[in-house]
Scaffold this motif. Structure first.
Motif, mmCIF file in Angstrom:
data_model
loop_
_atom_site.group_PDB
_atom_site.id
_atom_site.type_symbol
_atom_site.label_atom_id
_atom_site.label_comp_id
_atom_site.label_asym_id
_atom_site.label_seq_id
_atom_site.Cartn_x
_atom_site.Cartn_y
_atom_site.Cartn_z
ATOM 1 N N ASN A 375 23.142 43.968 -33.138
ATOM 2 C CA ASN A 375 22.988 44.120 -31.688
ATOM 3 C C ASN A 375 23.309 45.529 -31.208
ATOM 4 O OD1 ASN A 375 22.109 41.541 -31.074
ATOM 5 N ND2 ASN A 375 24.187 40.727 -30.867
ATOM 6 N N ALA A 376 23.750 46.399 -32.123
ATOM 7 C CA ALA A 376 24.086 47.776 -31.738
ATOM 8 C C ALA A 376 23.727 48.711 -32.883
ATOM 9 C CB ALA A 376 25.567 47.872 -31.393
ATOM 10 N N PRO A 377 22.446 48.816 -33.189
ATOM 11 C CA PRO A 377 22.028 49.566 -34.382
ATOM 12 C C PRO A 377 22.359 51.054 -34.340
ATOM 13 C CG PRO A 377 20.132 48.971 -33.034
ATOM 14 C CD PRO A 377 21.301 48.233 -32.478
ATOM 15 N N ASP A 378 22.515 51.622 -33.168
ATOM 16 C CA ASP A 378 22.775 53.055 -33.058
ATOM 17 C C ASP A 378 24.261 53.390 -32.934
ATOM 18 O OD1 ASP A 378 20.017 53.575 -33.124
ATOM 19 O OD2 ASP A 378 19.856 53.227 -30.966
ATOM 20 N N LEU A 379 25.114 52.372 -32.963
ATOM 21 C CA LEU A 379 26.557 52.576 -32.801
ATOM 22 C C LEU A 379 27.200 52.942 -34.140
ATOM 23 C CD1 LEU A 379 29.058 52.376 -30.939
ATOM 24 C CD2 LEU A 379 29.171 49.930 -31.526
ATOM 25 N N ARG A 380 28.018 53.997 -34.138
ATOM 26 C CA ARG A 380 28.714 54.380 -35.368
ATOM 27 C C ARG A 380 29.869 53.421 -35.645
ATOM 28 N NH1 ARG A 380 30.664 60.428 -35.805
ATOM 29 N NH2 ARG A 380 31.703 59.915 -33.820
ATOM 30 N N PRO A 381 30.121 53.099 -36.921
ATOM 31 C CA PRO A 381 31.301 52.269 -37.243
ATOM 32 C C PRO A 381 32.575 53.012 -36.862
ATOM 33 C CG PRO A 381 29.803 52.441 -39.127
ATOM 34 C CD PRO A 381 29.344 53.448 -38.116
ATOM 35 N N GLY A 382 33.644 52.260 -36.656
ATOM 36 C CA GLY A 382 34.911 52.893 -36.302
ATOM 37 C C GLY A 382 36.048 51.908 -36.140
ATOM 38 N N GLY A 383 35.820 50.669 -36.559
ATOM 39 C CA GLY A 383 36.829 49.639 -36.338
ATOM 40 C C GLY A 383 37.690 49.342 -37.550
ATOM 41 N N TRP A 384 38.606 48.414 -37.343
ATOM 42 C CA TRP A 384 39.450 47.902 -38.418
ATOM 43 C C TRP A 384 39.212 46.400 -38.564
ATOM 44 C CZ3 TRP A 384 41.162 52.119 -35.750
ATOM 45 C CH2 TRP A 384 41.775 53.154 -36.473
ATOM 46 N N ALA A 385 39.271 45.908 -39.783
ATOM 47 C CA ALA A 385 39.240 44.474 -40.038
ATOM 48 C C ALA A 385 40.662 43.923 -39.986
ATOM 49 C CB ALA A 385 38.602 44.186 -41.391
ATOM 50 N N PHE A 386 40.766 42.643 -39.933
ATOM 51 C CA PHE A 386 42.046 41.922 -39.870
ATOM 52 C C PHE A 386 42.745 41.940 -41.227
ATOM 53 C CE2 PHE A 386 44.107 37.594 -39.826
ATOM 54 C CZ PHE A 386 44.896 37.747 -38.707
ATOM 55 N N ILE A 418 41.292 57.759 -33.688
ATOM 56 C CA ILE A 418 41.334 57.165 -32.347
ATOM 57 C C ILE A 418 39.979 57.306 -31.654
ATOM 58 C CG2 ILE A 418 42.356 57.390 -30.050
ATOM 59 C CD1 ILE A 418 44.948 58.352 -31.517
ATOM 60 N N GLU A 419 39.358 58.474 -31.773
ATOM 61 C CA GLU A 419 38.086 58.700 -31.098
ATOM 62 C C GLU A 419 36.989 57.816 -31.671
ATOM 63 O OE1 GLU A 419 35.213 59.735 -28.573
ATOM 64 O OE2 GLU A 419 37.376 60.076 -28.379
ATOM 65 N N ARG A 420 36.979 57.627 -32.987
ATOM 66 C CA ARG A 420 35.976 56.740 -33.576
ATOM 67 C C ARG A 420 36.212 55.299 -33.122
ATOM 68 N NH1 ARG A 420 32.987 58.569 -38.094
ATOM 69 N NH2 ARG A 420 32.063 56.467 -38.082
ATOM 70 N N ALA A 421 37.470 54.891 -33.011
ATOM 71 C CA ALA A 421 37.782 53.544 -32.526
ATOM 72 C C ALA A 421 37.350 53.386 -31.076
ATOM 73 C CB ALA A 421 39.282 53.276 -32.670
ATOM 74 N N ARG A 422 37.629 54.404 -30.258
ATOM 75 C CA ARG A 422 37.227 54.364 -28.850
ATOM 76 C C ARG A 422 35.718 54.214 -28.717
ATOM 77 N NH1 ARG A 422 35.396 58.906 -26.082
ATOM 78 N NH2 ARG A 422 35.111 58.521 -23.840
ATOM 79 N N GLU A 423 34.982 55.018 -29.462
ATOM 80 C CA GLU A 423 33.523 54.977 -29.411
ATOM 81 C C GLU A 423 33.002 53.594 -29.802
ATOM 82 O OE1 GLU A 423 29.875 56.889 -32.050
ATOM 83 O OE2 GLU A 423 31.737 58.028 -31.818
ATOM 84 N N TRP A 424 33.597 53.019 -30.850
ATOM 85 C CA TRP A 424 33.128 51.720 -31.329
ATOM 86 C C TRP A 424 33.430 50.611 -30.331
ATOM 87 C CZ3 TRP A 424 35.402 47.138 -33.582
ATOM 88 C CH2 TRP A 424 34.457 46.320 -34.215
ATOM 89 N N ILE A 425 34.620 50.626 -29.772
ATOM 90 C CA ILE A 425 34.994 49.587 -28.810
ATOM 91 C C ILE A 425 34.124 49.655 -27.561
ATOM 92 C CG2 ILE A 425 36.803 49.024 -27.129
ATOM 93 C CD1 ILE A 425 38.788 48.996 -29.362
ATOM 94 N N ILE A 426 33.869 50.831 -27.069
ATOM 95 C CA ILE A 426 32.990 50.954 -25.900
ATOM 96 C C ILE A 426 31.614 50.376 -26.216
ATOM 97 C CG2 ILE A 426 31.747 52.610 -24.454
ATOM 98 C CD1 ILE A 426 34.288 54.364 -24.558
ATOM 99 N N GLY A 427 31.117 50.669 -27.406
ATOM 100 C CA GLY A 427 29.801 50.171 -27.796
ATOM 101 C C GLY A 427 29.745 48.682 -28.043
ATOM 102 N N MET A 428 30.905 48.043 -28.210
ATOM 103 C CA MET A 428 30.954 46.601 -28.493
ATOM 104 C C MET A 428 31.134 45.757 -27.233
ATOM 105 S SD MET A 428 30.512 46.003 -31.750
ATOM 106 C CE MET A 428 31.240 44.386 -32.026
ATOM 107 N N GLN A 429 31.150 46.361 -26.063
ATOM 108 C CA GLN A 429 31.306 45.594 -24.826
ATOM 109 C C GLN A 429 30.078 44.728 -24.583
ATOM 110 O OE1 GLN A 429 31.720 47.928 -21.191
ATOM 111 N NE2 GLN A 429 33.148 46.412 -20.354
ATOM 112 N N SER A 430 30.292 43.479 -24.234
ATOM 113 C CA SER A 430 29.193 42.566 -23.944
ATOM 114 C C SER A 430 28.669 42.790 -22.527
ATOM 115 C CB SER A 430 29.650 41.115 -24.118
ATOM 116 O OG SER A 430 29.839 40.807 -25.484
#
Length: 657
Positions: A375-386, A418-430
């Protein structure tokens, strides 16, 4: 407990004795510090109900890979958690659950328990009283079908050809949650081959059925949660005669696609890093004729073994492990304790937290586009798994909490992460402004009404608690360009407030958890403490405080029981409630003072807390969790926060957690 002399002076005429708080913080800080691993991370046990250890036993007998000594320890565990009602609940002191009880009985019989033993007679009577094994849920009937206890007609039609459906198709696996996707993919292959367990001891449980399974015709039936349930039941009946006639070439192509999907996502953490998926993969490989010494099978088996908790006299299998989550939350608690005028071992703690930060940075997922990318093909990865390893399935909740910790430890050193996480979270908003845990707009509600989804948890829609964490993280960073994202998230949260003033907690028990999460987010996002939304939440939290000063909530609140109520107070939920109140300026309130006193009084001489009830949820009404770390790091966080606010003579919390 603390010594009587300390307890007696916990509350003075002017409130809680700060010396007592200091002592509690120091003791808890030391206790939590001792639990940190040499490489910098923390990990605590993650316990579910009888289901997972029972399924582990059944897996061993399906494959004929039986560890008798381990099974005996699992038997001790299963007998210990049997309820007074004769069966097994889904959480501490919960009501009888038919499906968990069928699996636990089957596992104990596999282990060798005599069916005429008192605990087995009680369990069998309770199961039959509640309709017998034929009325158990879909996943339990699948286990029974694998052993030949029920025909495969007892299981909803789930043709492997589902793997070929495109994203836009209604029944596409891409419309399902990550956990559903990873469980279903290998399960579709099992359903296609309809294998029979090796079952070397020839154990069967026909005594659990009120009617002979061969004569039962109404396996797929209500109660239905909507008219969709009836529609899909008719569709299930219509598909049954069609599925055997699907062209063989198409069938084999679908099986290859399922295997490709699975093997692309295999890792040292197992498929999806959750037990049901991992177990299904092992059975799938056996069905496909892959030998046990094949590297793929070896890796899959080792991943399952990594979930075991084996003690001197008992053992159980965890549903997954939680090192990233535990490390982030432990780190925030340790950081809070080592900050402010009463800082505990600031230099030593800083060094320990730098190790934790390095460990976390190494696990940020920067080069794998997981399933979220559909659902977000252009979004760069940047998250953490559990978990330790689960690159295809990072989640925004872990990512937000890790991001907040890294930002507090050293925003410059951790700037790139932090910046990669920020970018990813913004891109994951529904689209509704909220955030789901693993996917974007994963909310096709009708899918929760197909016969396979009798648990009603096939989806991963946005939830308030996860959304609150994302807002907290973005607000803590303070980028002006993120204001629109934050405002949209706040609008979603405002729309989700309960009539009582609380918020539902999807991933923690329950309304106390949800309300704490939101109040922290509202504070750091700059929402006025006088906002009616905040005032209603505060009034609700104070209304459910217990006489002893603590808070507690029953997992039964997911099943319609009163919000924020339990028979006793609990350290974890008391910490959540007081953190929520302090976030919105209630540090000096009587409620917070009494909550601090409760936490200090409940601490043992080693600096730790004890509680048996479950404190989280996998799927409401279906699957509950007990995080063993919650009772250690959340009380430390709350006591430290109170001390820091008192020492600074400020009622303002500067951070979003």
């Amino acid at each position: 407990m603390l010594k009587e002399s300390s307890v007696s002076k916990t509350l003075s005429r002017h409130g809680i004795d700060v010396t007592v708080v200091e002592q509690a913080v120091k003791a808890s800080h030391a206790a939590l510090g001792r639990r940190q691993k040499g490489d910098g991370h923390w990990v605590f046990e993650l316990e579910a109900d009888a289901t997972i250890p029972s399924e582990y036993v059944l897996l061993g007998h399906f494959l004929d890979r039986i560890d008798t000594a381990l099974e005996q320890k699992i038997g001790v565990y299963l007998r210990r958690i049997q309820g007074d009602h004769g069966g097994w609940p889904l959480y501490q002191d919960g009501r009888f659950d038919l499906s968990a009880s069928v699996k636990a009985y089957f596992a104990l019989k596999m282990i060798g328990d005599d069916v005429d033993a008192p605990h087995m007679r009680r369990a069998r009577a309770a199961i039959l009283q509640h309709g017998g094994a034929e009325r158990s849920n879909v996943f339990t009937r699948i286990q029974l079908a694998l052993y030949g206890e029920v025909p495969w007609d007892a299981v909803p039609v789930m043709p492997v050809e589902l793997m070929l459906l495109p994203r836009k198709a209604f029944f596409s696996i891409w419309n399902m949650s990550y956990w559903s996707r990873t469980v279903i993919a290998p399960l579709l292959i099992l359903a296609a081959y309809k294998p029979l367990a090796l079952n070397p001891r020839g154990v069967h449980v026909q005594e659990l059925f009120k009617r002979p399974p061969a004569r039962i015709k109404d396996w797929i039936r209500g109660p239905y949660r909507s008219v969709w349930g009836r529609v899909f039941t008719y569709l299930d009946k219509a598909l049954r005669p069609i599925v055997p006639h699907i062209p063989r070439s198409l069938h084999e192509k679908a099986i290859r696609e399922a295997v490709r999907f699975i093997e692309k996502r295999l890792s040292g953490g197992g498929l999806g890093a959750i037990y049901p998926s991992m177990a299904n993969v092992l059975m799938m490989y056996r069905v496909l004729g892959v030998p046990d010494d094949d590297p793929r099978v070896v890796q899959a088996w080792e991943a399952v073994q990594g979930l075991l908790v084996e003690k001197e006299d008992e053992a159980y299998c965890q549903p997954c492990v939680s090192p990233v989550w535990d490390t982030a939350l432990s780190g925030l608690a340790m950081l809070e304790a080592s900050s402010g005028a009463g800082a505990v071992q600031p230099a030593e703690t800083k060094a320990a937290l730098e190790k934790a930060a390095a460990w976390l940075r190494d696990r940020q997922i920067l080069d794998v586009k997981g399933d979220w990318a559909i659902n977000a093909p252009d979004l760069r990865p940047g998250g953490w798994a559990f978990q330790y390893e689960n690159d295809y399935y990072p989640d925004v909740d872990d990512t937000a909490v890790v991001g907040m910790l890294l930002h507090r430890i050293d925003p410059e050193k951790n700037r790139v992460a932090i910046e990669r996480a920020r970018e990813w979270i913004i891109g994951m908003q529904s689209s509704n402004g909220g955030w789901g845990a693993f996917d974007i707009d994963n909310d096709l509600e009708a899918l929760n009404h197909i016969p396979f989804s009798d648990h009603g948890a096939l989806l991963d829609p946005p939830t308030v608690d996860v959304s609150a964490r994302c807002i907290s993280f973005l607000s803590q960073l303070g980028h002006p360009e993120d204001i629109g994202v934050i405002r949209k998230g706040l609008d979603y949260i405002r729309s989700e407030q309960e009539e009582s003033g609380s918020w539902f907690g999807r991933w923690g028990t329950n309304y106390i958890y949800g309300t704490w999460s939101v109040l922290c987010a509202l504070n750091i996002a700059g929402v006025s403490h006088d906002d009616p939304m905040v005032q209603r939440a505060v009034a609700w939290l104070e209304s459910v405080q217990n006489e002893d000063g603590g808070w507690g909530e029953d997992c039964a609140s997911y099943e319609g029981a009163p919000q924020g109520v339990y028979k006793t107070s609990l350290p974890t939920q008391t910490a959540w409630a007081t953190l929520g109140l302090m976030a919105v300026g209630r540090r000096d309130s009587e409620a917070v003072q009494r909550g601090m006193a409760y936490l200090a009084q409940q601490q043992d001489e080693q600096g730790e807390w004890h509680e048996a009830p479950y404190n989280a949820v996998g799927f409401p009404k279906v699957f509950y969790l007990r995080y063993h770390g919650y009772k250690q790091f959340f009380p430390l966080m709350a006591l430290s926060r109170y001390r820091n606010l008192t020492s600074s003579n400020s009622g303002q919390v500067e951070f979003g957690f």
